[in-house]
Design a protein around this motif. Sequence first.
Motif, PDB file in Angstrom:
ATOM      1  N   GLN A 135       0.821  -1.209   0.000  1.00 14.74           N
ATOM      2  CA  GLN A 135       0.000   0.000   0.000  1.00 14.74           C
ATOM      3  C   GLN A 135       0.856   1.261   0.000  1.00 14.74           C
ATOM      4  O   GLN A 135       0.561   2.220  -0.722  1.00 14.74           O
ATOM      5  N   HIS A 136       1.908   1.272   0.781  1.00 15.58           N
ATOM      6  CA  HIS A 136       2.773   2.453   0.821  1.00 15.58           C
ATOM      7  C   HIS A 136       3.429   2.706  -0.536  1.00 15.58           C
ATOM      8  O   HIS A 136       3.557   3.860  -0.969  1.00 15.58           O
ATOM      9  N   LEU A 137       3.853   1.630  -1.210  1.00 20.37           N
ATOM     10  CA  LEU A 137       4.464   1.804  -2.529  1.00 20.37           C
ATOM     11  C   LEU A 137       3.438   2.326  -3.534  1.00 20.37           C
ATOM     12  O   LEU A 137       3.764   3.166  -4.374  1.00 20.37           O
ATOM     13  N   GLU A 138       2.213   1.841  -3.445  1.00 17.48           N
ATOM     14  CA  GLU A 138       1.172   2.341  -4.346  1.00 17.48           C
ATOM     15  C   GLU A 138       0.920   3.827  -4.126  1.00 17.48           C
ATOM     16  O   GLU A 138       0.727   4.587  -5.086  1.00 17.48           O
ATOM     17  N   PHE A 139       0.933   4.250  -2.865  1.00 13.63           N
ATOM     18  CA  PHE A 139       0.719   5.669  -2.566  1.00 13.63           C
ATOM     19  C   PHE A 139       1.811   6.545  -3.183  1.00 13.63           C
ATOM     20  O   PHE A 139       1.565   7.710  -3.511  1.00 13.63           O
ATOM     21  N   THR A 140       3.024   5.988  -3.328  1.00 13.35           N
ATOM     22  CA  THR A 140       4.123   6.761  -3.920  1.00 13.35           C
ATOM     23  C   THR A 140       4.134   6.674  -5.440  1.00 13.35           C
ATOM     24  O   THR A 140       4.993   7.284  -6.083  1.00 13.35           O
ATOM     25  N   GLY A 141       3.196   5.916  -6.019  1.00 16.74           N
ATOM     26  CA  GLY A 141       3.094   5.848  -7.477  1.00 16.74           C
ATOM     27  C   GLY A 141       3.765   4.649  -8.108  1.00 16.74           C
ATOM     28  O   GLY A 141       3.841   4.563  -9.345  1.00 16.74           O
ATOM     29  N   ILE A 142       4.257   3.696  -7.316  1.00 15.89           N
ATOM     30  CA  ILE A 142       4.908   2.511  -7.850  1.00 15.89           C
ATOM     31  C   ILE A 142       3.863   1.498  -8.311  1.00 15.89           C
ATOM     32  O   ILE A 142       2.888   1.231  -7.611  1.00 15.89           O
ATOM     33  N   ASP A 143       4.057   0.935  -9.502  1.00 16.69           N
ATOM     34  CA  ASP A 143       3.188  -0.137  -9.995  1.00 16.69           C
ATOM     35  C   ASP A 143       3.503  -1.403  -9.205  1.00 16.69           C
ATOM     36  O   ASP A 143       4.630  -1.902  -9.244  1.00 16.69           O
ATOM     37  N   THR A 144       2.513  -1.942  -8.494  1.00 10.46           N
ATOM     38  CA  THR A 144       2.748  -3.093  -7.615  1.00 10.46           C
ATOM     39  C   THR A 144       2.170  -4.390  -8.175  1.00 10.46           C
ATOM     40  O   THR A 144       1.976  -5.354  -7.429  1.00 10.46           O
ATOM     41  N   ASN A 145       1.934  -4.458  -9.470  1.00  9.75           N
ATOM     42  CA  ASN A 145       1.406  -5.688 -10.055  1.00  9.75           C
ATOM     43  C   ASN A 145       2.349  -6.870  -9.846  1.00  9.75           C
ATOM     44  O   ASN A 145       1.905  -8.020  -9.801  1.00  9.75           O
ATOM     45  N   PHE A 146       3.641  -6.591  -9.716  1.00  7.71           N
ATOM     46  CA  PHE A 146       4.607  -7.676  -9.549  1.00  7.71           C
ATOM     47  C   PHE A 146       4.398  -8.446  -8.243  1.00  7.71           C
ATOM     48  O   PHE A 146       4.851  -9.591  -8.120  1.00  7.71           O
ATOM     49  N   PHE A 147       3.702  -7.849  -7.286  1.00  3.86           N
ATOM     50  CA  PHE A 147       3.446  -8.541  -6.023  1.00  3.86           C
ATOM     51  C   PHE A 147       2.695  -9.854  -6.253  1.00  3.86           C
ATOM     52  O   PHE A 147       2.848 -10.802  -5.482  1.00  3.86           O
ATOM     53  N   ASP A 148       1.882  -9.916  -7.302  1.00  2.42           N
ATOM     54  CA  ASP A 148       1.086 -11.115  -7.558  1.00  2.42           C
ATOM     55  C   ASP A 148       1.957 -12.346  -7.772  1.00  2.42           C
ATOM     56  O   ASP A 148       1.500 -13.481  -7.569  1.00  2.42           O
ATOM     57  N   ASP A 149       3.198 -12.149  -8.211  1.00  2.06           N
ATOM     58  CA  ASP A 149       4.088 -13.261  -8.522  1.00  2.06           C
ATOM     59  C   ASP A 149       5.043 -13.608  -7.384  1.00  2.06           C
ATOM     60  O   ASP A 149       5.819 -14.554  -7.499  1.00  2.06           O
ATOM     61  N   VAL A 150       4.989 -12.852  -6.305  1.00  2.00           N
ATOM     62  CA  VAL A 150       5.893 -13.103  -5.175  1.00  2.00           C
ATOM     63  C   VAL A 150       5.338 -14.249  -4.329  1.00  2.00           C
ATOM     64  O   VAL A 150       4.189 -14.204  -3.880  1.00  2.00           O
ATOM     65  N   VAL A 151       6.146 -15.280  -4.105  1.00  2.00           N
ATOM     66  CA  VAL A 151       5.732 -16.418  -3.281  1.00  2.00           C
ATOM     67  C   VAL A 151       5.797 -16.005  -1.818  1.00  2.00           C
ATOM     68  O   VAL A 151       6.813 -15.459  -1.355  1.00  2.00           O
ATOM     69  N   VAL A 152       4.722 -16.269  -1.077  1.00  2.00           N
ATOM     70  CA  VAL A 152       4.583 -15.767   0.289  1.00  2.00           C
ATOM     71  C   VAL A 152       4.219 -16.895   1.252  1.00  2.00           C
ATOM     72  O   VAL A 152       3.349 -17.718   0.958  1.00  2.00           O
ATOM     73  N   VAL A 153       4.899 -16.921   2.399  1.00  2.00           N
ATOM     74  CA  VAL A 153       4.449 -17.694   3.552  1.00  2.00           C
ATOM     75  C   VAL A 153       3.915 -16.676   4.542  1.00  2.00           C
ATOM     76  O   VAL A 153       4.664 -15.830   5.031  1.00  2.00           O
ATOM     77  N   LYS A 154       2.610 -16.746   4.817  1.00  2.00           N
ATOM     78  CA  LYS A 154       1.958 -15.720   5.628  1.00  2.00           C
ATOM     79  C   LYS A 154       1.703 -16.238   7.034  1.00  2.00           C
ATOM     80  O   LYS A 154       1.150 -17.327   7.214  1.00  2.00           O
ATOM     81  N   VAL A 155       2.107 -15.443   8.030  1.00  2.00           N
ATOM     82  CA  VAL A 155       1.895 -15.795   9.436  1.00  2.00           C
ATOM     83  C   VAL A 155       0.987 -14.741  10.062  1.00  2.00           C
ATOM     84  O   VAL A 155       1.358 -13.571  10.148  1.00  2.00           O
TER      85      VAL A 155
END
Length: 232
Positions: free
Chosen positions: A66-86
Amino acid sequence: MKRVTGSIKSISRIMDSLKIGETVLVIYEESLIPEFSFLFFVEYASRKGIPIIVDDILDSLYVVKQHLEFTGIDTNFFDDVVVVKVGGTNKVGNVYKHIPLEGAYREKYRLAVKELYKKKTNILNIVLGIENLFYLSTKPTDVLGVVSELISFLGKKSRIAIYMINKNIAEMAPINPLPFFERTASTVVYAEPYPRKAVIRIGKCSSLDLVGKSFIVELEDVLQYWDENGTF
Protein backbone atom coordinates in the motif's frame (compact mmCIF):
# COMPACT_ATOMS: atom_id res chain seq x y z
CA MET A 1 19.38 -0.50 -19.93
CA LYS A 2 18.92 0.86 -16.41
CA ARG A 3 21.71 2.95 -14.99
CA VAL A 4 23.46 1.53 -11.93
CA THR A 5 24.67 4.33 -9.66
CA GLY A 6 27.51 4.29 -7.16
CA SER A 7 25.23 3.89 -4.14
CA ILE A 8 23.39 0.98 -5.77
CA LYS A 9 26.72 -0.61 -6.60
CA SER A 10 27.62 -0.36 -2.90
CA ILE A 11 24.43 -2.16 -1.83
CA SER A 12 24.90 -4.72 -4.59
CA ARG A 13 28.42 -5.34 -3.34
CA ILE A 14 27.02 -6.25 0.09
CA MET A 15 24.49 -8.58 -1.54
CA ASP A 16 27.14 -10.17 -3.75
CA SER A 17 29.30 -10.85 -0.68
CA LEU A 18 26.61 -12.91 1.05
CA LYS A 19 26.92 -16.69 1.15
CA ILE A 20 24.08 -19.17 0.98
CA GLY A 21 23.05 -19.94 4.56
CA GLU A 22 23.62 -16.45 5.92
CA THR A 23 21.16 -14.55 8.09
CA VAL A 24 21.08 -10.79 7.56
CA LEU A 25 19.47 -8.12 9.74
CA VAL A 26 18.50 -4.77 8.31
CA ILE A 27 17.63 -2.62 11.32
CA TYR A 28 15.87 0.62 10.43
CA GLU A 29 14.11 3.50 12.14
CA GLU A 30 10.55 4.50 11.19
CA SER A 31 10.60 5.50 7.51
CA LEU A 32 9.96 4.13 4.04
CA ILE A 33 13.24 2.22 4.15
CA PRO A 34 11.52 -1.22 4.13
CA GLU A 35 9.38 -0.26 1.12
CA PHE A 36 12.26 0.86 -1.08
CA SER A 37 14.57 -1.85 0.25
CA PHE A 38 11.95 -4.35 -0.88
CA LEU A 39 12.01 -2.84 -4.38
CA PHE A 40 15.78 -3.12 -4.45
CA PHE A 41 15.78 -6.77 -3.32
CA VAL A 42 13.19 -7.73 -5.96
CA GLU A 43 15.14 -6.00 -8.72
CA TYR A 44 18.46 -7.42 -7.53
CA ALA A 45 17.03 -10.95 -7.43
CA SER A 46 15.50 -10.51 -10.89
CA ARG A 47 18.84 -9.49 -12.38
CA LYS A 48 20.62 -12.40 -10.70
CA GLY A 49 17.95 -14.98 -11.47
CA ILE A 50 17.37 -15.68 -7.76
CA PRO A 51 13.92 -16.82 -6.55
CA ILE A 52 12.33 -14.78 -3.76
CA ILE A 53 10.17 -16.01 -0.89
CA VAL A 54 8.61 -13.50 1.51
CA ASP A 55 7.65 -14.30 5.09
CA ASP A 56 4.74 -11.96 5.71
CA ILE A 57 4.09 -11.58 9.44
CA LEU A 58 0.90 -9.82 10.55
CA ASP A 59 0.10 -8.14 7.21
CA SER A 60 3.50 -6.43 6.89
CA LEU A 61 3.66 -7.15 3.14
CA TYR A 62 0.24 -5.56 2.68
CA VAL A 63 1.51 -2.39 4.39
CA VAL A 64 4.59 -2.32 2.13
CA LYS A 65 2.43 -2.76 -0.97
CA GLN A 66 0.00 0.00 0.00
CA HIS A 67 2.77 2.45 0.82
CA LEU A 68 4.46 1.80 -2.53
CA GLU A 69 1.17 2.34 -4.35
CA PHE A 70 0.72 5.67 -2.57
CA THR A 71 4.12 6.76 -3.92
CA GLY A 72 3.09 5.85 -7.48
CA ILE A 73 4.91 2.51 -7.85
CA ASP A 74 3.19 -0.14 -9.99
CA THR A 75 2.75 -3.09 -7.62
CA ASN A 76 1.41 -5.69 -10.06
CA PHE A 77 4.61 -7.68 -9.55
CA PHE A 78 3.45 -8.54 -6.02
CA ASP A 79 1.09 -11.12 -7.56
CA ASP A 80 4.09 -13.26 -8.52
CA VAL A 81 5.89 -13.10 -5.18
CA VAL A 82 5.73 -16.42 -3.28
CA VAL A 83 4.58 -15.77 0.29
CA VAL A 84 4.45 -17.69 3.55
CA LYS A 85 1.96 -15.72 5.63
CA VAL A 86 1.89 -15.80 9.44
CA GLY A 87 -1.15 -14.21 11.06
CA GLY A 88 -3.01 -11.26 9.61
CA THR A 89 -5.98 -11.17 7.26
CA ASN A 90 -4.85 -9.28 4.14
CA LYS A 91 -3.43 -11.74 1.64
CA VAL A 92 -0.89 -10.26 -0.76
CA GLY A 93 1.13 -12.14 -3.36
CA ASN A 94 1.10 -15.81 -4.28
CA VAL A 95 0.38 -17.18 -0.79
CA TYR A 96 1.79 -20.70 -0.48
CA LYS A 97 0.59 -21.15 3.09
CA HIS A 98 -1.35 -18.99 5.56
CA ILE A 99 -0.55 -19.94 9.14
CA PRO A 100 -2.85 -18.51 11.85
CA LEU A 101 -0.98 -16.92 14.74
CA GLU A 102 -2.20 -19.39 17.32
CA GLY A 103 -1.16 -22.61 19.02
CA ALA A 104 1.92 -24.29 17.56
CA TYR A 105 2.30 -21.77 14.75
CA ARG A 106 6.11 -21.99 14.76
CA GLU A 107 5.98 -25.73 14.11
CA LYS A 108 3.48 -25.19 11.29
CA TYR A 109 5.72 -22.48 9.88
CA ARG A 110 8.75 -24.78 10.02
CA LEU A 111 6.86 -27.52 8.14
CA ALA A 112 5.58 -25.09 5.50
CA VAL A 113 9.08 -23.76 4.88
CA LYS A 114 10.51 -27.28 4.69
CA GLU A 115 7.92 -28.23 2.05
CA LEU A 116 8.46 -25.07 0.03
CA TYR A 117 12.25 -25.31 0.08
CA LYS A 118 12.07 -28.78 -1.44
CA LYS A 119 10.77 -27.06 -4.56
CA LYS A 120 13.13 -24.07 -4.58
CA THR A 121 16.83 -23.62 -3.82
CA ASN A 122 19.29 -20.72 -3.52
CA ILE A 123 16.46 -18.50 -2.33
CA LEU A 124 16.45 -14.90 -1.18
CA ASN A 125 14.08 -15.04 1.80
CA ILE A 126 12.79 -11.63 2.91
CA VAL A 127 11.19 -11.61 6.37
CA LEU A 128 8.86 -8.71 7.16
CA GLY A 129 7.25 -7.88 10.50
CA ILE A 130 8.99 -10.25 12.90
CA GLU A 131 9.36 -7.40 15.42
CA ASN A 132 5.55 -7.43 15.74
CA LEU A 133 5.71 -10.89 17.29
CA PHE A 134 8.03 -9.61 20.01
CA TYR A 135 5.90 -6.55 20.66
CA LEU A 136 2.96 -8.87 21.38
CA SER A 137 5.02 -11.29 23.50
CA THR A 138 5.30 -11.18 27.28
CA LYS A 139 7.24 -14.38 27.96
CA PRO A 140 11.02 -14.78 27.69
CA THR A 141 10.39 -18.23 26.23
CA ASP A 142 8.60 -16.63 23.27
CA VAL A 143 11.67 -14.56 22.44
CA LEU A 144 14.06 -17.45 22.91
CA GLY A 145 11.83 -19.70 20.81
CA VAL A 146 11.96 -17.34 17.82
CA VAL A 147 15.71 -16.82 18.29
CA SER A 148 16.13 -20.60 18.30
CA GLU A 149 14.26 -20.74 15.00
CA LEU A 150 16.62 -18.15 13.56
CA ILE A 151 19.65 -20.14 14.77
CA SER A 152 18.26 -23.35 13.28
CA PHE A 153 18.16 -21.77 9.80
CA LEU A 154 21.67 -20.28 10.07
CA GLY A 155 23.93 -22.17 7.71
CA LYS A 156 21.14 -23.94 5.81
CA LYS A 157 22.32 -24.24 2.22
CA SER A 158 18.97 -23.31 0.73
CA ARG A 159 18.57 -19.60 1.35
CA ILE A 160 19.91 -16.22 2.33
CA ALA A 161 17.49 -14.73 4.86
CA ILE A 162 17.05 -10.98 5.23
CA TYR A 163 15.11 -9.82 8.28
CA MET A 164 13.80 -6.26 8.02
CA ILE A 165 13.36 -5.09 11.62
CA ASN A 166 11.79 -1.85 12.79
CA LYS A 167 14.05 -0.71 15.62
CA ASN A 168 11.36 1.48 17.22
CA ILE A 169 8.90 -1.40 17.60
CA ALA A 170 11.54 -3.94 18.67
CA GLU A 171 12.86 -1.70 21.44
CA MET A 172 9.34 -1.14 22.80
CA ALA A 173 8.71 -4.87 23.13
CA PRO A 174 8.51 -6.29 26.68
CA ILE A 175 11.76 -8.09 25.89
CA ASN A 176 13.99 -6.37 23.33
CA PRO A 177 15.03 -9.07 20.81
CA LEU A 178 17.67 -7.00 19.02
CA PRO A 179 20.71 -8.05 21.12
CA PHE A 180 19.83 -11.73 20.55
CA PHE A 181 19.30 -11.20 16.83
CA GLU A 182 22.44 -9.10 16.39
CA ARG A 183 24.52 -11.80 18.06
CA THR A 184 23.04 -14.58 15.93
CA ALA A 185 23.02 -12.93 12.49
CA SER A 186 26.09 -13.20 10.28
CA THR A 187 25.53 -9.75 8.76
CA VAL A 188 23.99 -6.72 10.47
CA VAL A 189 23.15 -3.54 8.57
CA TYR A 190 21.87 -0.34 10.18
CA ALA A 191 19.79 2.02 8.02
CA GLU A 192 19.25 5.58 9.23
CA PRO A 193 16.66 7.68 7.36
CA TYR A 194 17.13 11.23 6.10
CA PRO A 195 14.99 13.23 3.65
CA ARG A 196 15.10 11.34 0.31
CA LYS A 197 18.10 9.23 1.35
CA ALA A 198 19.40 6.79 3.93
CA VAL A 199 22.79 6.25 5.55
CA ILE A 200 23.74 2.58 5.53
CA ARG A 201 26.27 1.30 8.08
CA ILE A 202 27.59 -2.25 8.18
CA GLY A 203 27.95 -3.33 11.78
CA LYS A 204 28.88 -6.93 11.08
CA CYS A 205 29.57 -8.86 7.91
CA SER A 206 31.10 -12.19 6.91
CA SER A 207 33.17 -10.26 4.36
CA LEU A 208 35.51 -8.57 6.82
CA ASP A 209 36.59 -5.82 4.43
CA LEU A 210 33.05 -4.40 4.54
CA VAL A 211 32.77 -4.22 8.35
CA GLY A 212 32.34 -0.67 9.65
CA LYS A 213 31.83 0.91 6.25
CA SER A 214 29.08 3.47 5.65
CA PHE A 215 27.57 4.98 2.54
CA ILE A 216 24.59 7.05 1.44
CA VAL A 217 21.77 5.70 -0.72
CA GLU A 218 19.70 8.30 -2.55
CA LEU A 219 16.02 7.62 -3.17
CA GLU A 220 16.42 8.67 -6.81
CA ASP A 221 19.08 5.98 -7.28
CA VAL A 222 16.74 3.26 -6.04
CA LEU A 223 13.94 4.48 -8.30
CA GLN A 224 16.26 4.54 -11.32
CA TYR A 225 17.41 1.02 -10.51
CA TRP A 226 13.81 -0.14 -10.42
CA ASP A 227 11.99 -0.61 -13.71
CA GLU A 228 8.65 1.25 -13.56
CA ASN A 229 6.85 -1.82 -14.90
CA GLY A 230 8.57 -4.20 -12.50
CA THR A 231 10.91 -6.98 -13.61
CA PHE A 232 9.95 -9.83 -11.31
